[in-house]
Design a protein around this motif. Sequence first.
Motif: not given
Length: 152
Positions: A16-19, A21, A36-39
Amino acid sequence: MKKKMNSPTVYCNCGSRTLIRTSSTSANPGRRFFCCSNKCGFICWSDPPTGLRSSNKHDGILTVFCSCGYGSIIRTSWTRVNPGRRFHCCIKECGFVAWCDPPMCRRAVEVIPGLLRSINDAQNQNRRLKILLIGSWLCFVLFGIFNSYKSI
């Protein structure tokens, strides 16, 4: 006018592409990080720990730092699973990996290694032919020199 810098693209190990923060913890207040955008639990820092921050820090530039606090460099994977895929890794080789590129499709993973083998085989054949060509030219030169001394 101040130019806004682009942040690096980081993909976690789950693909997943990261965010990006900002930390609000007491241990890392105000530090920016990729998650991670999917946690899935993946995290890496976009700046060094407070003790390692330099006074020459450029605003707006985000880089990738591992949990040991050192910066990362970008390398390219040539494994069978990730051929040609770029990744961030720790400069101290602590084992940290964060991907720059998204996961490859199954077909690319099947095709790329075969193409690389074909290129390597062609390069090896080319080297052999160059050696044979140089050897044949040396034979012609030596034969010419031998014949010129023989006629004297």
